[in-house]
Design a protein around this motif. Structure first.
Motif, mmCIF file in Angstrom:
data_model
loop_
_atom_site.group_PDB
_atom_site.id
_atom_site.type_symbol
_atom_site.label_atom_id
_atom_site.label_comp_id
_atom_site.label_asym_id
_atom_site.label_seq_id
_atom_site.Cartn_x
_atom_site.Cartn_y
_atom_site.Cartn_z
ATOM 1 N N HIS A 24 0.841 -1.211 0.000
ATOM 2 C CA HIS A 24 0.000 0.000 0.000
ATOM 3 C C HIS A 24 0.871 1.254 0.000
ATOM 4 C CE1 HIS A 24 -3.262 2.757 0.670
ATOM 5 N NE2 HIS A 24 -2.710 3.201 1.782
ATOM 6 N N HIS B 46 1.324 5.542 -1.806
ATOM 7 C CA HIS B 46 0.895 6.671 -2.642
ATOM 8 C C HIS B 46 2.213 7.289 -3.113
ATOM 9 C CE1 HIS B 46 -2.949 6.092 -0.611
ATOM 10 N NE2 HIS B 46 -2.323 6.186 0.534
ATOM 11 N N HIS C 133 -8.841 2.003 1.237
ATOM 12 C CA HIS C 133 -8.567 2.197 2.670
ATOM 13 C C HIS C 133 -9.768 1.673 3.455
ATOM 14 C CE1 HIS C 133 -6.064 5.576 0.977
ATOM 15 N NE2 HIS C 133 -5.199 5.047 1.817
ATOM 16 N N HIS D 111 -4.805 -0.642 6.148
ATOM 17 C CA HIS D 111 -4.995 -0.281 7.558
ATOM 18 C C HIS D 111 -5.787 -1.320 8.364
ATOM 19 C CE1 HIS D 111 -2.974 3.439 6.788
ATOM 20 N NE2 HIS D 111 -3.826 3.732 5.817
ATOM 21 N N ASP E 183 2.487 2.714 3.349
ATOM 22 C CA ASP E 183 1.567 3.825 3.138
ATOM 23 C C ASP E 183 2.327 4.956 2.421
ATOM 24 O OD1 ASP E 183 -0.788 5.235 3.121
ATOM 25 O OD2 ASP E 183 -0.947 5.480 5.282
HETATM 26 ZN ZN LIG Z 1 -3.036 5.219 2.286
#
Ligand SMILES: [Zn+2]
Length: 431
Positions: free
Chosen positions: A64, A66, A213, A250, A301
């Motif tokens: 996961h 970005h 998410h 998460h 993340d």
């Molecule tokens: Zn995220």
């Protein structure tokens, strides 16, 4: 033949089902695949690379990210999630986000991941066409999910326009070795039920991974419950979304009922410990994932809430935190943690038939570690030294899809100085 070489005399941590380690073994690679693993392989016409003294393991898989937020790293820290997002991240995104920004910032993040031994990542952001270009140029494997949201964002007017963009991206990249496209509905607080249903329909039609998410903070769960009288997991279950291959990032606040649903589903959870710690969101209940039979993996993340893309550090912190939380030093041993960064992560992405372990027939995604340094000597146990003692600087070479991407700590496919120069240019514009 594009590639034809033998990696000689390495120590191979296979991460296969039998937990095998081969010392002083060779690996024959042809094109992008592992063809043979044995001692003293002889194959005419093959180039030889001496790997004595090096540990070879499957490339790490970050489930996961970005990645295009790399230029926002350190822009604003030590704030609550709401202030951080509304006063710092969103204004920058509104002002700066375009193809060039995402392309350059993705390149920067991809370089950091490669230095940290990550050979595949599962991304969610906007302008994933720019991220795809960056990944393809550098040569990293990626699953790229354009973020579905119900309001105008980046290139899009709303969910429908994102979904048709994903369809186009899928068409463009369907024959690409390195890039897979995903559908990434952002979260229950940005995507309504109808758009979740449309996301699922598209993912089913094109056989794409879903990436979203789920229950990151207590507040988002409470707000959703108040409005809908069911939990986010129950809603996603109701529309049968969790039975499609998916990665939920998460999964911090899950009820017993949620855990039971996820245990029966095709959904894996990407655990983002550093981000949850830094934003004081809470602790993923890994012990309960295990009891409920939920597959889980480790992820960084976005780098702006972490603040690095170091998956081994993430795994080390996760292991230690959960030993303490469970009052059990035996919980999450070193080998298990490394499996959750490799083969279990490949399972989460439904790519375990291709990556995640060093086995004949799989794709050649691997990293080479020099443990013969002060930090990791004396050496009693490979897994333990890699998880608890090693510094990512000890990762010497990286191969992805059979191609050398980093050799002797130098990038083969990208100019590091140029990447740093461009980052500095953007710093001046972002400040
Ligand atoms: Zn995220």
């Amino acid at each position: 033949m594009r590639n034809n070489y033998i990696l000689k005399n390495g120590t191979i941590l296979t991460m296969n089902e039998n937990h095998e380690i081969f010392e002083n073994y060779d690996i024959l690679i042809q094109n992008n695949k592992i063809i043979k693993i044995a001692q003293e392989i002889v194959k005419e016409g093959s180039e030889i690379f001496d790997c004595s003294g090096l540990v070879i393991m499957p490339g790490l898989i970050n489930t996961h990210t970005h990645v295009a937020m790399s230029y926002m790293k350190g822009l604003a820290d030590d704030l609550d999630l709401h202030t951080w997002l509304t006063e710092h991240i969103w204004p920058v995104e509104q002002k700066m986000l375009d193809f060039e920004f995402v392309y350059n910032s993705s390149k920067h993040g991809v370089c950091e991941m490669i230095q940290n031994g990550i050979t595949c990542f599962n991304d969610m952001y906007f302008y994933e066409n720019a991220t795809a270009k960056a990944c393809n140029e550098i040569g990293i494997r990626a699953i790229l999910g354009e973020g579905v949201v119900d309001f105008p964002m980046a290139l899009h007017t709303g969910a429908d326009s994102v979904l048709s963009f994903i369809r186009e991206l899928h068409d463009e990249y369907k024959d690409c070795d390195l890039i897979d496209i995903a559908v990434a509905p952002h979260a229950v607080y940005t995507v309504g039920k109808e758009s979740w249903k449309k996301s699922l329909a598209l993912a089913k039609e094109l056989d794409l991974l879903l990436h979203f998410h789920l229950s990151e903070t207590e507040k988002e769960n409470a707000d959703f419950y108040e409005k809908n009288k069911i939990s986010p997991t129950e809603m996603l279950n109701e529309i049968e979304l969790l039975n499609h291959k998916s990665v939920a990032a998460h999964g911090v606040f899950l009820s017993d009922k949620d855990l039971a649903i996820l245990g029966r589903s095709k959904t894996s959870i990407a655990v983002c410990t550093d981000s949850n710690l830094k934003l004081a969101s809470g602790f993923a209940p890994i012990n309960n994932y295990e009891k409920s039979g939920i597959n889980w993996s480790i992820a960084t993340d976005g780098v702006s809430s972490n603040n690095n893309l170091d998956l081994l550090e993430e795994a080390s912190t996760t292991a230690k935190l959960h030993k303490a939380l469970n009052h059990d030093p035996k919980f999450l041993d070193a080998e298990k943690m490394l499996r959750h960064c490799t083969i279990q992560a490949a399972k989460a992405l439904h790519l375990d038939h291709e990556i995640g372990s060093i086995e004949v027939g799989k794709l050649a995604d691997m990293i080479f570690i020099d443990l013969n340094q002060i930090q990791t000597q004396p050496l009693y146990n490979y897994y333990s030294q890699i998880l608890y003692a090693m510094n990512s600087q000890q990762i010497k070479h990286v191969i992805i899809n059979g191609k050398w991407i980093m050799r002797d700590k130098k990038f083969e496919t990208v100019d590091e100085n140029e990447v740093l120069k461009i980052a500095n240019r953007y710093r001046k514009r972002l400040q």
